[in-house]
Design an enzyme around this catalytic site. Sequence first.
Site, mmCIF file in Angstrom:
data_model
loop_
_atom_site.group_PDB
_atom_site.id
_atom_site.type_symbol
_atom_site.label_atom_id
_atom_site.label_comp_id
_atom_site.label_asym_id
_atom_site.label_seq_id
_atom_site.Cartn_x
_atom_site.Cartn_y
_atom_site.Cartn_z
ATOM 1 N N GLY A 1 1.078 -1.303 -0.138
ATOM 2 C CA GLY A 1 -0.282 0.463 0.054
ATOM 3 C C GLY A 1 0.486 1.238 -0.028
ATOM 4 N N ASN B 1 1.462 2.889 -2.547
ATOM 5 C CA ASN B 1 0.873 3.444 -2.967
ATOM 6 C C ASN B 1 -0.701 4.541 -2.876
ATOM 7 O OD1 ASN B 1 2.026 4.034 -6.583
ATOM 8 N ND2 ASN B 1 1.939 2.152 -6.123
ATOM 9 N N ASN C 1 -5.366 2.209 -13.181
ATOM 10 C CA ASN C 1 -4.808 1.812 -12.548
ATOM 11 C C ASN C 1 -3.456 2.070 -12.298
ATOM 12 O OD1 ASN C 1 -4.212 -1.146 -12.086
ATOM 13 N ND2 ASN C 1 -2.997 -1.161 -13.851
ATOM 14 N N HIS D 1 0.944 1.119 -13.636
ATOM 15 C CA HIS D 1 0.944 0.017 -13.635
ATOM 16 C C HIS D 1 3.195 0.158 -13.898
ATOM 17 C CE1 HIS D 1 2.045 -4.421 -15.688
ATOM 18 N NE2 HIS D 1 2.998 -3.946 -17.033
ATOM 19 N N ASP E 1 -4.396 -3.819 -19.031
ATOM 20 C CA ASP E 1 -3.040 -2.643 -18.953
ATOM 21 C C ASP E 1 -3.326 -2.636 -20.680
ATOM 22 O OD1 ASP E 1 -2.031 -3.451 -16.826
ATOM 23 O OD2 ASP E 1 -0.922 -4.681 -17.549
HETATM 24 C C1 GRF Z 1 3.561 -1.113 -7.825
HETATM 25 O O1 GRF Z 1 4.499 -1.088 -8.115
HETATM 26 C C2 GRF Z 1 1.818 -1.174 -8.277
HETATM 27 O O2 GRF Z 1 2.597 -0.698 -9.830
HETATM 28 C C3 GRF Z 1 2.234 -2.689 -8.331
HETATM 29 O O3 GRF Z 1 2.478 -3.097 -7.033
HETATM 30 C C4 GRF Z 1 2.411 -2.809 -6.669
HETATM 31 C C5 GRF Z 1 2.015 -2.343 -5.139
HETATM 32 O O4 GRF Z 1 2.858 -1.046 -4.242
HETATM 33 N N1 GRF Z 1 1.283 -3.750 -9.461
HETATM 34 P P1 GRF Z 1 1.741 -0.825 -3.394
HETATM 35 O O5 GRF Z 1 0.956 -2.240 -2.641
HETATM 36 O O6 GRF Z 1 1.739 0.080 -3.620
HETATM 37 O O7 GRF Z 1 3.045 -1.070 -2.098
#
Ligand code: GRF
Length: 210
Positions: free
Chosen positions: A12, A14, A108, A110, A151
């Site tokens: 998490g 992000n 999303n 990616h 994607d």
């Molecule tokens: C990120 O690299 C995202 O792009 C990918 O999974 C990872 C998730 O990271 N799909 P987090 O859970 O946000 O730390």
Amino acid sequence: MLDVAVLVSGGGTNLEAILTAIEQGEITNAKVKIVISNNKRAFGLQRAQNHGIEAMAISPKDCCSREEFYNKLTQILVDKQVGLVVLAGFLVQIPEQMIKAFPNKIINIHPSLVPSFCGKGYYGLGVHEKALARGVKVTGATVHFVDNGTDTGPILYQKAVEVKVGDTPEQLQQRVMEQAEWKLLPKAINEIANDRVRIVNGQVRIKEAK
Ligand code: GRF
């Protein structure tokens, strides 16, 4: 005010970047209404609670058939009346019914420059392993709308990140998150929340901020 649901499966970071951007006023006109994970142990759920946000785990393993899981997940989002669903490291294929219920309202992140290193089987650390195995000198991240493909939806933002000699997949993943993902995803949410994003002929147009 745009009500946002963030869906996570893991750490998490992000999500944390989004919550921090809201708290610091870098994202305006939006609030995270709920965080949902398919993994009850996902640290993202804890992060949500730390920020006083409702956190919910729902997994086909604990609840039901995959079909029922998809129905429940979609119904929760509909009931919460969210205006945007953000997939922030959510490792579940999004069902058609959810895309229908939220047309052009799911985005999303990616961790590559789409259309490189994306599609079925490209997720998590594996994306960076494959980029390193191919020997690319530049990779990056992409924020895109979600359609019925993997994607393949309209691209909102991309940012390139340098691959360094001797990078491990973990080091590359970290650099892509720091330099691209944690910036692009909050920026995309802010532009959507402030009604500056349109899709024209399958491509994203972003109005200049005044
Ligand atoms: C990120 O690299 C995202 O792009 C990918 O999974 C990872 C998730 O990271 N799909 P987090 O859970 O946000 O730390």
